[in-house]
Enzyme design. Structure first.
Site, mmCIF file in Angstrom:
data_model
loop_
_atom_site.group_PDB
_atom_site.id
_atom_site.type_symbol
_atom_site.label_atom_id
_atom_site.label_comp_id
_atom_site.label_asym_id
_atom_site.label_seq_id
_atom_site.Cartn_x
_atom_site.Cartn_y
_atom_site.Cartn_z
ATOM 1 C CG ASP A 78 82.413 36.514 45.350
ATOM 2 O OD1 ASP A 78 81.917 35.378 45.153
ATOM 3 O OD2 ASP A 78 81.895 37.561 44.933
ATOM 4 C CG ASP A 124 88.648 39.136 36.548
ATOM 5 O OD1 ASP A 124 88.125 38.001 36.452
ATOM 6 O OD2 ASP A 124 88.709 39.937 35.593
ATOM 7 C CG ASN A 127 82.321 27.606 43.324
ATOM 8 O OD1 ASN A 127 81.473 26.758 43.064
ATOM 9 N ND2 ASN A 127 81.994 28.833 43.741
ATOM 10 C CE1 TYR A 183 77.495 27.113 34.595
ATOM 11 C CE2 TYR A 183 76.108 25.316 33.796
ATOM 12 C CZ TYR A 183 76.812 25.932 34.818
ATOM 13 O OH TYR A 183 76.826 25.354 36.061
ATOM 14 C CE LYS A 205 80.454 25.184 35.581
ATOM 15 N NZ LYS A 205 81.507 25.516 36.591
ATOM 16 C CB THR A 263 73.368 29.097 43.579
ATOM 17 O OG1 THR A 263 73.360 28.980 42.141
ATOM 18 C CG2 THR A 263 73.817 27.774 44.185
#
Length: 305
Positions: free
Chosen positions: A38, A72, A99, A171, A175, A205
């Site tokens: 992360d 990163d 993810n 986005y 995806k 989230t």
């Protein structure tokens, strides 16, 4: 610890919070050692440590094995180093869960090119880079005589990428492309024994903050390992763990959505209607009738009956 993934080593990107944390906890629960990646700079609300450290702490507290990585995913050197860290620390690499992601939601006329590029960099380039470096490693193992390698890549798609979503042209594009990446790399890596699948999860989230009425994220560690909540970000994590196991060797090139208590096997673009020209060049002036009657089945081209 259960033994479904005993002895396996996994990398989970974007695992400091939310869905990624849920995946990391679930993989560790079943015996995998986990590299928790992360980029987050600090544990939210404390000003000390990093988000990945918190996920590692929870895994260790529950008897699992994990280490933190702050790379990163959009950087080639950082992603290569992530694979190398797994090999140096745990001696092998079996599972990559792509993810990591961000959102920069705007309608297309208000979205900057920079926000478009940034979202694709994290979601799409990040998934490609991690897959690339893992594939190089697994192919080397296959060429050295290991057959099958049984590597696993599990990508993250979403409903936005599969059916579109207002205000998310960046986005949704990323995806959708990840679904294409999944299909292609599953073909390329099939002969080595590596499987590649995509999961479309749900859950509340931090990325859900743009949704009207959003009342805060749910963190997977707030719930018991067997507790059910329809918006649990870890709702898809058991599916990820199973896909990562040897039991799922026969499953590759699939897109699977996990929403609430349901699992959906998705199917992509299919040929819904076909019209032939009789081996003649199409005439644009006559296509209105063709599309209206033979394609859409309506008097109004572009609409369904």
């Amino acid at each position: 610890m259960a033994g479904l993934l005993e002895g396996k080593v996994a990398i989970v990107t974007g695992a400091g919070h939310g869905i990624g944390r849920g995946h990391a906890l679930e993989l560790a629960r079943h015996g995998a050692s986990v590299v928790v990646n992360d980029l987050g700079t600090s544990v939210e609300g404390t000003g000390s440590g990093r988000d990945a450290d918190e996920t590692v702490r929870i895994i260790a507290e529950r008897g699992g094995t994990a280490l933190a990585d702050y790379g990163d995913v959009g950087d080639e050197g950082d992603t290569k180093a992530m694979v190398e860290q797994a090999l140096e620390s745990f001696g092998r690499l079996d599972i990559v869960v792509n993810n990591a992601g961000i959102v920069r939601d705007r309608v297309i006329w208000n979205m900057s090119p920079e926000d478009f590029d940034l979202v694709l960099r994290v979601h799409l380039r990040g998934s490609w880079l991690m897959s690339h470096h893992a594939a190089v490693h697994w192919r080397a193992r296959a060429k050295a005589g290991e057959t099958p390698v049984r590597g696993r890549i599990i990508n993250t798609t979403s409903g936005a990428g599969l059916v579109g979503n207002f205000g998310q042209s960046n986005y949704a594009t990323a995806k959708a492309a990840i679904a294409g990446l999944t299909l292609t790399t599953s073909l390329e890596l099939y002969s080595t024994g590596v499987t590649v699948n995509a999961v479309g999860p749900g859950g509340l989230t931090r990325l859900s903050a743009t949704i009207p009425g959003f009342d805060g994220p749910i963190e997977p560690d707030q719930l018991g390992p067997d507790e059910y909540h329809p918006m649990d970000p870890a709702g898809s994590s058991p599916v990820v763990a199973w896909l990562a196991s040897d039991e799922a060797q026969h499953v590759t090139g699939q897109v699977i959505r996990v929403i609430h208590d349901k699992i959906y096997l998705m199917r992509g673009w299919t040929e819904e209607a076909v019209v032939a020209s009789g081996e003649k060049r199409w005439d644009a002036t006559k296509l209105g009738t063709v599309f209206a009657t033979d394609v859409f089945g309506t008097r109004a081209p572009g609409l369904r009956a």
